[in-house]
Design a protein around this motif. Structure first.
Motif, PDB file in Angstrom:
ATOM      1  N   GLN A 105       4.682  19.207 -21.600  1.00  0.00           N
ATOM      2  CA  GLN A 105       4.694  18.128 -20.608  1.00  0.00           C
ATOM      3  C   GLN A 105       5.504  16.949 -21.129  1.00  0.00           C
ATOM      4  O   GLN A 105       6.335  16.374 -20.407  1.00  0.00           O
ATOM      5  CB  GLN A 105       3.266  17.697 -20.302  1.00  0.00           C
ATOM      6  CG  GLN A 105       3.174  16.583 -19.269  1.00  0.00           C
ATOM      7  CD  GLN A 105       1.731  16.149 -19.042  1.00  0.00           C
ATOM      8  OE1 GLN A 105       0.803  16.721 -19.589  1.00  0.00           O
ATOM      9  NE2 GLN A 105       1.556  15.130 -18.236  1.00  0.00           N
ATOM     10  N   GLN A 106       5.272  16.576 -22.390  1.00  0.00           N
ATOM     11  CA  GLN A 106       6.027  15.473 -22.987  1.00  0.00           C
ATOM     12  C   GLN A 106       7.500  15.845 -23.195  1.00  0.00           C
ATOM     13  O   GLN A 106       8.394  15.010 -23.018  1.00  0.00           O
ATOM     14  CB  GLN A 106       5.391  15.082 -24.315  1.00  0.00           C
ATOM     15  CG  GLN A 106       3.982  14.525 -24.196  1.00  0.00           C
ATOM     16  CD  GLN A 106       3.914  13.270 -23.362  1.00  0.00           C
ATOM     17  OE1 GLN A 106       4.843  12.462 -23.346  1.00  0.00           O
ATOM     18  NE2 GLN A 106       2.822  13.089 -22.639  1.00  0.00           N
TER      19      GLN A 106
ATOM     20  N   GLY B 127       7.291  17.677 -15.646  1.00  0.00           N
ATOM     21  CA  GLY B 127       7.606  16.585 -16.558  1.00  0.00           C
ATOM     22  C   GLY B 127       9.021  16.059 -16.354  1.00  0.00           C
ATOM     23  O   GLY B 127       9.257  14.850 -16.408  1.00  0.00           O
TER      24      GLY B 127
ATOM     25  N   VAL C 122      -1.696  17.240 -10.539  1.00  0.00           N
ATOM     26  CA  VAL C 122      -2.019  16.883 -11.927  1.00  0.00           C
ATOM     27  C   VAL C 122      -3.411  17.325 -12.349  1.00  0.00           C
ATOM     28  O   VAL C 122      -3.608  17.783 -13.488  1.00  0.00           O
ATOM     29  CB  VAL C 122      -1.855  15.362 -12.177  1.00  0.00           C
ATOM     30  CG1 VAL C 122      -0.421  14.954 -12.145  1.00  0.00           C
ATOM     31  CG2 VAL C 122      -2.685  14.548 -11.201  1.00  0.00           C
TER      32      VAL C 122
ATOM     33  N   THR D 287      -3.754  22.200 -15.141  1.00  0.00           N
ATOM     34  CA  THR D 287      -4.140  22.702 -16.458  1.00  0.00           C
ATOM     35  C   THR D 287      -5.108  23.874 -16.344  1.00  0.00           C
ATOM     36  O   THR D 287      -4.970  24.887 -17.044  1.00  0.00           O
ATOM     37  CB  THR D 287      -4.789  21.570 -17.287  1.00  0.00           C
ATOM     38  OG1 THR D 287      -3.854  20.516 -17.425  1.00  0.00           O
ATOM     39  CG2 THR D 287      -5.195  22.072 -18.661  1.00  0.00           C
TER      40      THR D 287
ATOM     41  N   ASN E 242       9.201  15.519 -19.928  1.00  0.00           N
ATOM     42  CA  ASN E 242       9.402  14.106 -19.638  1.00  0.00           C
ATOM     43  C   ASN E 242      10.611  13.563 -20.385  1.00  0.00           C
ATOM     44  O   ASN E 242      11.453  12.840 -19.819  1.00  0.00           O
ATOM     45  CB  ASN E 242       8.140  13.332 -20.029  1.00  0.00           C
ATOM     46  CG  ASN E 242       8.178  11.884 -19.591  1.00  0.00           C
ATOM     47  OD1 ASN E 242       8.661  11.568 -18.517  1.00  0.00           O
ATOM     48  ND2 ASN E 242       7.671  11.004 -20.423  1.00  0.00           N
TER      49      ASN E 242
ATOM     50  N   GLN F 188       4.780  23.143 -15.779  1.00  0.00           N
ATOM     51  CA  GLN F 188       4.477  21.879 -16.453  1.00  0.00           C
ATOM     52  C   GLN F 188       5.740  21.209 -16.975  1.00  0.00           C
ATOM     53  O   GLN F 188       5.899  19.985 -16.890  1.00  0.00           O
ATOM     54  CB  GLN F 188       3.516  22.155 -17.609  1.00  0.00           C
ATOM     55  CG  GLN F 188       2.936  20.923 -18.272  1.00  0.00           C
ATOM     56  CD  GLN F 188       1.907  20.229 -17.421  1.00  0.00           C
ATOM     57  OE1 GLN F 188       2.251  19.439 -16.550  1.00  0.00           O
ATOM     58  NE2 GLN F 188       0.646  20.499 -17.668  1.00  0.00           N
ATOM     59  N   THR F 189       6.661  22.003 -17.522  1.00  0.00           N
ATOM     60  CA  THR F 189       7.919  21.451 -18.034  1.00  0.00           C
ATOM     61  C   THR F 189       8.752  20.858 -16.904  1.00  0.00           C
ATOM     62  O   THR F 189       9.260  19.730 -17.008  1.00  0.00           O
ATOM     63  CB  THR F 189       8.735  22.540 -18.756  1.00  0.00           C
ATOM     64  OG1 THR F 189       7.930  23.145 -19.770  1.00  0.00           O
ATOM     65  CG2 THR F 189       9.990  21.965 -19.384  1.00  0.00           C
TER      66      THR F 189
ATOM     67  N   ASN G  38       0.240  20.214 -23.381  1.00  0.00           N
ATOM     68  CA  ASN G  38       0.515  18.794 -23.603  1.00  0.00           C
ATOM     69  C   ASN G  38       1.913  18.581 -24.167  1.00  0.00           C
ATOM     70  O   ASN G  38       2.631  17.652 -23.781  1.00  0.00           O
ATOM     71  CB  ASN G  38      -0.511  18.219 -24.594  1.00  0.00           C
ATOM     72  CG  ASN G  38      -1.915  18.301 -24.062  1.00  0.00           C
ATOM     73  OD1 ASN G  38      -2.138  18.174 -22.866  1.00  0.00           O
ATOM     74  ND2 ASN G  38      -2.875  18.520 -24.939  1.00  0.00           N
TER      75      ASN G  38
END
Length: 501
Positions: A421-422, A293, A394, A398, A425, A289-290, A418
């Motif tokens: 992920q941010q 992002g 996507v 999860t 980004n 996920q990282t 979550n």
């Protein structure tokens, strides 16, 4: 949120029209946040030209929002549990509206950057409450239909954000130019605040965990010490203190881990549930996920700069160019969950990484072949291929990450997904200084700008393809088939939240 949560006011969280009014309000707020993430990218070149912002300030306008959002997500969720989801939601949407006004009225780039940090922080208060409010308002047998509506909102936000940003910038309403992309939030936010105070029913968790403010401070400090020298490094000719700060971010991470272990033993309410990382699929999934992002953070910013700064396209032309990509993501995401994952499991995610990387490489080839003469229709094929690949990732990612996580930790794990992920980004946006602006000279004659931006775009996309390749390898640690969940149980609501934010 669990089944022991208390709902204050109307029994059952509201009945009849009241429930659906509450749903419409929180869905509008979620849509506003989703659009605000994508709407800004398309207006970035206009912001730079009109405000005189430097390239590093442009990066902070996008990365600042993601960083504040990431740092505040888990805290926002905890505040809702402790003080009431309705109350924190209203604080969040009110603050988001004020921050949007400050963005639209910014008199210089510094004020815009600060306002974007505030906007991200307010989104972190608002967004985590959305699914909790739904959970408190609707009985289990109706939530499937409600989450289906949320999926439609997510898809609509992905498609409409760039288009709306392009139209608002192109129309130049009231002479506001790019400012209208922020000021449009004002009537929506005020309406949400008034209607939300009337129709949303208050709810709290009876045994809410305590806030881990030290954990939040350490996470934020670690990200800042990594991102600040990355974003400013090229501009300042990579000073020694920049490398010291980046190395220091690893020290901060080590301190965070040690502190969270002690806090877990002391009161059982850490910011990060470290025991989750003993689950192999979760640890690998967080890495995936990282990295994902990072790839998205790099691509979307350099793509906008390439089309508008390099090719000289209008915001509307650039926004319309992205429509095939958004449609491909939505279609592939729906197919992956309903048809492909139940049959092929993890292979769907891995195929998505490879297909997306193939689309990136195809885009590099098209950009190199056509140069400055490239047209939107010539970008359609690589964008559709990329969109299909992204859609295959996507939607099921999860569930794959959470499938081996104990159910009692599903909510905490979703919040962590979550957050990273941010963070990924924000890190990707920071890396733009290296992989994109690192290929662009500070002193370009007008005729050199286009070719320089095309070359920088191709260089950045080469890095994106490499990141996607690394992501493909990390996916081997995910479970071959995600566990099947029972409808109406606690965990799916937590899982759905990761898709929303």
């Amino acid at each position: 949120m669990n089944s022991t949560d208390t709902t204050l006011g109307t029994a059952g969280g509201g009945t009849g029209r009241r429930r659906w009014f509450a749903l419409a309000i929180v869905m509008t707020a979620a849509f506003m946040d989703l659009v605000d993430v994508t709407i800004v990218n398309i207006a970035i070149p206009s912001i730079r030209r009109e405000s005189g912002a430097s390239f590093s300030q442009i990066q902070w306008i996008t990365a600042g929002y993601a960083l504040a959002f990431a740092a505040g997500l888990i805290t926002g969720g905890r505040l809702g549990d402790i003080h009431g989801r309705k109350r924190i939601f209203l604080v969040g949407i009110g603050g988001f509206t004020v921050a949007s006004a400050l963005c639209g009225l910014a008199v210089n780039p510094e004020m815009l950057v600060a306002s974007r940090f505030l906007q991200g922080g307010m989104a972190a208060l608002m967004v985590p409450q959305v699914l909790s409010i739904v959970h408190a308002t609707f009985p289990a047998h109706e939530r499937g239909k409600v989450f289906g509506l949320f999926g439609a909102v997510v898809g609509l936000g992905a498609v409409s954000g760039p288009l709306l940003g392009a139209l608002l910038t192109e129309w130049n309403l009231f002479g506001w130019e790019w400012r209208s992309i922020f000021l449009i939030n004002l009537p929506v936010g005020v309406a949400g605040l008034i209607l939300g105070s009337r129709f949303i029913t208050e709810s709290k968790a009876p045994r809410a965990l305590k806030l881990d403010l030290v954990g939040v401070a350490l996470v934020t400090l670690g990200l800042l010490t990594l991102l600040y020298p990355l974003i400013r490094g090229r501009e300042l000719d990579w000073p020694v203190w920049g490398y010291v700060l980046m190395a220091g971010s690893l020290v901060v991470l080590a301190v965070l881990v040690a502190y969270e272990r002690r806090k877990t033993a002391r009161d059982g309410s850490p910011l990060v549930e470290l025991s989750l990382f003993k689950v192999k699929s979760f640890a690998a999934g967080i890495a995936v996920q990282t990295v994902f992002g990072v790839a998205l953070g790099v691509f979307f910013l350099v793509w906008t700069l390439y089309m508008q700064e390099g090719l000289g396209w209008s915001p509307l032309k650039a926004g319309l160019t992205g429509v095939p990509f958004s449609i491909a993501v939505s279609v592939a995401a729906g197919m992956s969950v309903q048809k492909l994952v139940p049959r092929f499991g993890r292979k769907v995610l891995q195929a998505g990484a490879l297909v997306m990387a193939a689309g990136v490489l195809l885009y590099i080839g098209e950009s190199g072949h056509y140069g400055l003469a490239i047209e939107p229709w010539q970008m359609a094929l690589p964008l559709v291929v990329m969109g299909v690949g992204m859609g295959l990732i996507v939607a099921p990612l999860t569930d794959a990450i959470l499938s081996e996580v104990p159910r009692e930790h599903a909510g905490s794990a979703s919040g962590l997904i979550n957050t990273v992920q941010q963070m990924g980004n924000a890190l990707g946006l920071g890396l733009v200084s290296v992989v994109f602006f690192g290929s662009v000279s500070d002193r370009l004659r007008p005729e050199q700008v286009g070719p320089a931006f095309v070359d920088a775009f191709q260089n950045a996309l080469g890095w994106v393809a490499a990141v996607l390749g690394a992501m493909f390898l990390l996916m081997f640690a995910l479970p071959k088939r995600p566990a099947q969940h029972v409808e109406g149980e606690q965990a799916p609501a937590g899982e759905k939240e990761a898709v929303l934010v």
